[in-house]
Design an enzyme around this catalytic site. Structure first.
Site, PDB file in Angstrom:
ATOM      1  CG  MET A 175      10.123  -6.430   7.209  1.00 42.11           C
ATOM      2  SD  MET A 175       8.363  -6.682   7.508  1.00 42.11           S
ATOM      3  CE  MET A 175       7.966  -4.914   7.968  1.00 42.11           C
ATOM      4  CE  LYS A 209       1.894 -13.781   9.403  1.00 40.50           C
ATOM      5  NZ  LYS A 209       3.059 -12.676   9.594  1.00 40.50           N
ATOM      6  CB  SER A 220       8.897 -22.701  10.573  1.00 43.53           C
ATOM      7  OG  SER A 220       8.688 -22.032  11.570  1.00 43.53           O
ATOM      8  N   GLY A 224       1.351  -5.418   1.648  1.00 43.57           N
ATOM      9  CA  GLY A 224       0.818  -6.513   2.238  1.00 43.57           C
ATOM     10  C   GLY A 224       0.716  -6.523   3.561  1.00 43.57           C
ATOM     11  N   GLY A 225       0.155  -7.911   3.834  1.00 43.15           N
ATOM     12  CA  GLY A 225      -0.037  -8.035   5.418  1.00 43.15           C
ATOM     13  C   GLY A 225       1.139  -7.895   6.327  1.00 43.15           C
ATOM     14  CB  ALA A 243      -5.381   1.449  -5.979  1.00 44.70           C
ATOM     15  CE  LYS A 244      -3.113  -5.120  -0.676  1.00 46.08           C
ATOM     16  NZ  LYS A 244      -2.102  -6.169  -1.158  1.00 46.08           N
ATOM     17  NE  ARG A 269       6.509  -3.517  -8.740  1.00 38.11           N
ATOM     18  CZ  ARG A 269       7.199  -4.773  -8.350  1.00 38.11           C
ATOM     19  NH1 ARG A 269       6.798  -5.827  -8.807  1.00 38.11           N
ATOM     20  NH2 ARG A 269       8.454  -4.626  -8.098  1.00 38.11           N
TER      21      ARG A 269
END
Length: 279
Positions: free
Chosen positions: A215, A66, A14, A129-130, A155-156, A152
């Site tokens: 990102m 998170k 980090s 995703g998040g 549905a998500k 991909r």
């Protein structure tokens, strides 16, 4: 001295302590900022213990905690509600723990700092995703005309779009992204970490594309950025500026002092480049 920390697992790489110390030096705050490796089933206890210390103001939260942070905190921040994820915690005046998500603001500010116009643009967001959840409402707030999610697993993507509950947000199958003809393509997946492409850049998807944003950040452009450049996209941006800008927003939430990030992005990029050369 004000105490801060970042929680994650893993956390060794980090850059947050370095970035926040730069902010503090710039605005004249005396701080300590540490990296804390929390056990995967022990984040809540570790965060509570840190935030109970004298002088503790708040902490940052990275993967995979998170959602745990979201469930732990009192959340009024719309971006955090939309994302169902919190990356910034702060001790409130009344003993409560407040939660925020600064990822989307970080992305938007980095785009704007890079001269990218978001208003009235069509945005294609790759991934569900998040990281994707956290940037949707800030991009719409910045004026995006539409935001299409491709993933991909369709549905998500539909689940994320439904949670956003905004008529400007829709979904497309990853193989059908050429039908969107976006102005801005944002990769929120980790594909670039393994030198893979998050989506096909053929079949016309780039016909109106002005910007690709990844990102992921490295000491050199990612494959996604390189391929887009070779196919004629004028602007390619990696996620390092987003990292600094989301940190700046967290620092402002904690201290009510907003750092100037322009020089800091350059300094952090130098650190990343030197680190990768050593490795």
């Amino acid at each position: 001295m004000k105490k801060f920390a970042v929680f994650g697992n893993p956390i060794a790489q980090s850059l947050s302590p370095t970035i926040h110390q730069m902010f503090a030096d710039q605005v004249g705050e005396k701080i300590s900022y540490e990296k804390i490796l929390a056990p995967e089933d022990g984040f809540v206890e570790a965060a509570k213990a840190f935030l109970a210390q004298e002088g503790a103001v708040g902490c940052n939260v990275t993967m995979p905690f998170k959602l745990d942070a979201f469930n732990l905190a009192k959340v009024d921040d719309q971006a955090a509600k939309d994302a169902q994820a919190v990356n910034t915690l702060m001790n409130g005046d009344r003993g409560e723990l407040l939660g925020f998500n600064t990822d989307g603001v970080g992305l938007v500010n980095d785009l704007l700092n890079s001269g990218v116009k978001i208003k009235d643009k069509h945005v294609l967001l790759i991934g569900a995703g998040g990281a994707a959840r956290g940037v949707i409402s800030p991009l719409l707030k910045a004026g995006a005309a539409t935001l299409t999610i491709a993933n991909r697993t369709k549905a998500k993507a539909e689940e994320v779009a439904s949670a956003a509950s905004n008529p400007k947000v829709d979904v497309v199958a990853l193989e059908d992204i050429a039908t969107i003809a976006p102005h801005i393509i944002i990769n929120s997946t980790a594909a670039s970490l393994s030198n893979a492409l998050p989506c096909s850049l053929n079949d016309g998807v780039l016909q109106h594309c002005e910007v690709v944003y990844d990102m992921v950040y490295k000491n050199s452009p990612t494959r996604f950025m390189r391929d887009a450049a070779e196919l004629g996209v004028k602007t390619q941006i990696d996620g390092l500026g987003m990292l600094v800008e989301q940190a700046a927003e967290a620092f402002y939430i904690w201290t009510q002092k907003r750092p100037d990030t322009s020089d800091i992005v350059k300094r952090v990029r130098d650190i990343v480049e030197q680190s990768e050369k050593r490795n």
